[in-house]
Design a protein around this motif. Structure first.
Motif, PDB file in Angstrom:
ATOM      1  N   ALA A 177       0.846  -1.202   0.000  1.00  0.00           N
ATOM      2  CA  ALA A 177       0.000   0.000   0.000  1.00  0.00           C
ATOM      3  C   ALA A 177       0.879   1.249   0.000  1.00  0.00           C
ATOM      4  N   VAL A 178       1.958   1.228   0.758  1.00  0.00           N
ATOM      5  CA  VAL A 178       2.882   2.369   0.751  1.00  0.00           C
ATOM      6  C   VAL A 178       3.517   2.504  -0.638  1.00  0.00           C
ATOM      7  N   ALA A 179       3.879   1.359  -1.245  1.00  0.00           N
ATOM      8  CA  ALA A 179       4.460   1.392  -2.601  1.00  0.00           C
ATOM      9  C   ALA A 179       3.475   2.065  -3.570  1.00  0.00           C
ATOM     10  N   ARG A 180       2.199   1.708  -3.468  1.00  0.00           N
ATOM     11  CA  ARG A 180       1.196   2.306  -4.368  1.00  0.00           C
ATOM     12  C   ARG A 180       1.055   3.811  -4.094  1.00  0.00           C
ATOM     13  N   ALA A 181       1.058   4.170  -2.812  1.00  0.00           N
ATOM     14  CA  ALA A 181       0.917   5.590  -2.452  1.00  0.00           C
ATOM     15  C   ALA A 181       2.118   6.398  -2.957  1.00  0.00           C
ATOM     16  N   VAL A 182       3.301   5.789  -2.915  1.00  0.00           N
ATOM     17  CA  VAL A 182       4.503   6.477  -3.412  1.00  0.00           C
ATOM     18  C   VAL A 182       4.390   6.655  -4.929  1.00  0.00           C
ATOM     19  N   ALA A 183       3.913   5.614  -5.623  1.00  0.00           N
ATOM     20  CA  ALA A 183       3.751   5.699  -7.083  1.00  0.00           C
ATOM     21  C   ALA A 183       2.712   6.774  -7.434  1.00  0.00           C
ATOM     22  N   GLU A 184       1.622   6.823  -6.659  1.00  0.00           N
ATOM     23  CA  GLU A 184       0.579   7.833  -6.931  1.00  0.00           C
ATOM     24  C   GLU A 184       1.121   9.250  -6.714  1.00  0.00           C
ATOM     25  N   ALA A 185       1.884   9.433  -5.647  1.00  0.00           N
ATOM     26  CA  ALA A 185       2.476  10.753  -5.394  1.00  0.00           C
ATOM     27  C   ALA A 185       3.399  11.136  -6.549  1.00  0.00           C
ATOM     28  N   THR A 186       4.129  10.151  -7.078  1.00  0.00           N
ATOM     29  CA  THR A 186       5.053  10.409  -8.200  1.00  0.00           C
ATOM     30  C   THR A 186       4.262  10.846  -9.438  1.00  0.00           C
ATOM     31  N   ALA A 187       3.133  10.160  -9.667  1.00  0.00           N
ATOM     32  CA  ALA A 187       2.305  10.509 -10.836  1.00  0.00           C
ATOM     33  C   ALA A 187       1.794  11.947 -10.737  1.00  0.00           C
ATOM     34  N   LYS A 188       1.668  12.440  -9.481  1.00  0.00           N
ATOM     35  CA  LYS A 188       1.177  13.821  -9.302  1.00  0.00           C
ATOM     36  C   LYS A 188       2.323  14.839  -9.266  1.00  0.00           C
ATOM     37  N   GLY A 189       3.540  14.353  -9.522  1.00  0.00           N
ATOM     38  CA  GLY A 189       4.646  15.300  -9.648  1.00  0.00           C
ATOM     39  C   GLY A 189       5.703  15.249  -8.552  1.00  0.00           C
ATOM     40  N   ALA A 190       5.521  14.362  -7.557  1.00  0.00           N
ATOM     41  CA  ALA A 190       6.548  14.270  -6.503  1.00  0.00           C
ATOM     42  C   ALA A 190       7.769  13.528  -7.040  1.00  0.00           C
ATOM     43  N   LYS A 191       8.935  13.845  -6.460  1.00  0.00           N
ATOM     44  CA  LYS A 191      10.137  13.058  -6.750  1.00  0.00           C
ATOM     45  C   LYS A 191      10.212  11.955  -5.718  1.00  0.00           C
ATOM     46  N   SER A 192      10.273  10.689  -6.155  1.00  0.00           N
ATOM     47  CA  SER A 192      10.311   9.585  -5.189  1.00  0.00           C
ATOM     48  C   SER A 192      11.625   8.828  -5.326  1.00  0.00           C
ATOM     49  N   ILE A 193      12.274   8.659  -4.195  1.00  0.00           N
ATOM     50  CA  ILE A 193      13.594   8.043  -4.167  1.00  0.00           C
ATOM     51  C   ILE A 193      13.520   6.825  -3.246  1.00  0.00           C
ATOM     52  N   ILE A 194      13.829   5.666  -3.798  1.00  0.00           N
ATOM     53  CA  ILE A 194      13.740   4.436  -3.023  1.00  0.00           C
ATOM     54  C   ILE A 194      15.164   4.058  -2.625  1.00  0.00           C
ATOM     55  N   GLY A 195      15.388   4.079  -1.314  1.00  0.00           N
ATOM     56  CA  GLY A 195      16.757   4.003  -0.801  1.00  0.00           C
ATOM     57  C   GLY A 195      17.345   2.615  -0.678  1.00  0.00           C
ATOM     58  N   GLY A 196      17.090   1.744  -1.621  1.00  0.00           N
ATOM     59  CA  GLY A 196      17.818   0.485  -1.681  1.00  0.00           C
ATOM     60  C   GLY A 196      17.256  -0.646  -0.840  1.00  0.00           C
ATOM     61  N   GLY A 197      17.870  -1.831  -1.008  1.00  0.00           N
ATOM     62  CA  GLY A 197      17.548  -3.004  -0.199  1.00  0.00           C
ATOM     63  C   GLY A 197      16.128  -3.506  -0.398  1.00  0.00           C
ATOM     64  N   ASP A 198      15.447  -3.814   0.733  1.00  0.00           N
ATOM     65  CA  ASP A 198      14.139  -4.464   0.694  1.00  0.00           C
ATOM     66  C   ASP A 198      13.045  -3.584   0.104  1.00  0.00           C
ATOM     67  N   SER A 199      13.165  -2.265   0.203  1.00  0.00           N
ATOM     68  CA  SER A 199      12.115  -1.409  -0.373  1.00  0.00           C
ATOM     69  C   SER A 199      12.137  -1.497  -1.891  1.00  0.00           C
ATOM     70  N   VAL A 200      13.330  -1.648  -2.470  1.00  0.00           N
ATOM     71  CA  VAL A 200      13.429  -1.834  -3.923  1.00  0.00           C
ATOM     72  C   VAL A 200      12.781  -3.169  -4.305  1.00  0.00           C
ATOM     73  N   LYS A 201      13.077  -4.215  -3.491  1.00  0.00           N
ATOM     74  CA  LYS A 201      12.451  -5.527  -3.748  1.00  0.00           C
ATOM     75  C   LYS A 201      10.937  -5.402  -3.717  1.00  0.00           C
ATOM     76  N   ALA A 202      10.425  -4.673  -2.722  1.00  0.00           N
ATOM     77  CA  ALA A 202       8.971  -4.538  -2.563  1.00  0.00           C
ATOM     78  C   ALA A 202       8.360  -3.783  -3.736  1.00  0.00           C
ATOM     79  N   ILE A 203       8.997  -2.692  -4.165  1.00  0.00           N
ATOM     80  CA  ILE A 203       8.494  -1.909  -5.307  1.00  0.00           C
ATOM     81  C   ILE A 203       8.469  -2.787  -6.561  1.00  0.00           C
ATOM     82  N   ASN A 204       9.518  -3.577  -6.746  1.00  0.00           N
ATOM     83  CA  ASN A 204       9.566  -4.453  -7.916  1.00  0.00           C
ATOM     84  C   ASN A 204       8.497  -5.535  -7.839  1.00  0.00           C
ATOM     85  N   LYS A 205       8.315  -6.091  -6.624  1.00  0.00           N
ATOM     86  CA  LYS A 205       7.304  -7.133  -6.430  1.00  0.00           C
ATOM     87  C   LYS A 205       5.909  -6.570  -6.728  1.00  0.00           C
ATOM     88  N   ALA A 206       5.716  -5.291  -6.407  1.00  0.00           N
ATOM     89  CA  ALA A 206       4.422  -4.646  -6.672  1.00  0.00           C
ATOM     90  C   ALA A 206       4.330  -4.170  -8.130  1.00  0.00           C
TER      91      ALA A 206
END
Ligand code: AMP
Length: 417
Positions: free
Chosen positions: A354-383
């Motif tokens: 859900a956080v991954a989706r919220a980050v993607a939605e914020a990005t679509a609205k113009g935010a810069k989103s930076i995923i700081g490595g490790g498991d969060s990258v795995k989670a974003i990819n899995k989603a």
């Protein structure tokens, strides 16, 4: 100051030694080693192609696995050379040594635009020991040094640090590859003067692993959202009951200091208001370390601050998800490091996704989103949201150390513009 980049260099006809990250997962199939995820090879192609187009003689060096200074045939880079040649659409000469006469002969025979891949640098103990003699040997075929291996930039090894020093002493240039240049841009420059609100999401297992990052980001962020097991150490510090949750009882003092610092700076430091909890039951099996393996049973939503004695917090709850998504919706800069729960288990992955989706939605609205490595990258990819965020770091430990504000030896060794 910005680091010199491969894009800035004229390297026509030069021998360019490039430290890449070809530490790819391999599996044995019918007696051969097969690459199971080639992302790291693909990511390096841009830097290699740029060097080819500039007429450099491209000499590639990497580690693979942990052979601990021994020649371990299953950790050879030979299969990587085969795949790289396909991706580049041109031959890649593989040398089954990384130093010595065979390397010299191969490099002497190179023409501008040729690519040579050396064998695993960790087959030599001198690599991880950053042995000056080994660094000299590596540097003996280098006019220019490029580092594009961010994942090992926090290690002062011969191929990440020692060789750069030798090249620089001889008057040669040492620069970032395109991948490291992007890491420095997003984990560094973009976070120095972030568009606001700047929302940081931190999760994962331990407060102690992330406290330096938390401490530094409290000075930059507007909002910090906390998830993962580390939330329970903060809750415990505030006097809540955390049941059987993973906590660091001896870290409640640093948790309180972080909360006090956030309050003093007037930033919003948000802990989960509800959680998914489960009851651990001995499965009768043992884990790899011989400890009893617990099954997490009867997952349910637990509202309020206290978790019952027989249960364990495993994910953020639905009300927390709604709140975090609402905060993220107005963010202009987002930095995320660490999962919100035990996301490897699909039952406890919803908070993280859900956080991954919220980050993607914020990005679509113009935010810069930076995923700081490790498991969060795995989670974003899995989603399957990897292409819907601004930047995903290729480093794990290196990203964290960089975000802590530490100097990475592999970056410090490179010259400023
Ligand atoms: P880190 O490497 O610190 O980012 O931690 C990632 C690990 O934290 C993952 O393997 C998660 O399963 C684990 N984790 C996240 N939340 C929890 C939790 N509530 N309880 C136990 N482990 C967790």
């Amino acid at each position: 100051m910005a680091k010199l980049s491969v894009s800035d260099l004229d390297v026509r006809g030069q021998r360019v030694f490039v430290r890449v990250d070809f530490n790819v997962p391999l599996d044995e199939k019918d007696g051969h080693m097969v690459i199971t995820d080639e992302t790291r090879i693909r990511e390096t192609v841009a830097t290699i192609k740029l060097l080819i187009s500039k007429g450099a003689k491209v000499i590639l060096a990497s580690h693979l696995g942990r052979p601990d200074g021994q020649v371990v045939p299953s950790m050879s880079l030979a299969p990587v050379g085969v795949r790289l040649a396909e991706l580049l659409g041109q031959p890649v000469r593989f040398v089954n040594q990384c130093v010595g006469p065979a390397v010299k002969a191969a490099v002497d025979a190179m023409k501008p635009g040729d690519v040579t891949l050396l064998e695993n640098v960790r087959f030599h103990a001198g690599e991880e020991a950053n042995d000056p003699a080994f660094a000299q040997d590596l540097a003996s075929v280098a006019d220019t040094y490029i580092n594009d291996a961010f994942g090992t930039a926090h290690r002062a090894h011969a191929s990440t640090e020692g060789v750069a020093r030798v090249v620089a002493q001889r008057g040669g240039r040492c620069a970032t590859g395109l991948l490291i240049a992007r890491e420095l841009q997003f984990l560094g420059d973009e976070l120095e003067k972030p568009a606001r609100p700047f929302v940081v999401i931190l999760g994962g297992a331990k407060v102690s692993d992330k406290i330096q990052v938390i401490d530094r980001l409290i000075e930059k962020a507007d909002v910090i959202l906390i998830g993962g097991a580390m939330a329970y150490t903060f809750k415990l510090a505030q006097g809540a009951k955390v049941g059987l949750s993973l906590v660091e009882k001896d870290k409640t003092d640093i948790a309180l200091q972080a909360l006090a610092k956030a309050k003093a700076r007037g930033i919003q430091f948000v802990l989960p208001s509800d959680n998914i909890v489960a009851t651990p039951v001995d499965s009768g099996k043992k884990d790899k370390k011989g400890r009893p393996k617990m099954d997490l049973t009867q997952p349910r939503v637990n509202t309020g601050d206290n978790i019952p004695d027989t249960e364990e917090g495993v994910d953020i709850g639905p009300a927390t998800i709604v709140n975090y998504a609402k905060i993220l919706a107005s963010a202009k800069t987002v930095l995320w490091n660490g999962p919100m729960g035990i996301f490897e288990d699909p039952r406890f992955a919803e908070g993280t996704f859900a956080v991954a989706r919220a980050v993607a939605e914020a990005t679509a609205k113009g935010a810069k989103s930076i995923i700081g490595g490790g498991d969060s990258v795995k989670a974003i990819n899995k989603a399957k949201l990897g292409d819907q965020v601004t930047f995903m770091s290729t480093g794990g430990g290196a990203s964290l150390e960089f975000l802590e504000g530490q100097v990475l030896p592999g970056v410090a060794a490179l010259q400023d513009k």
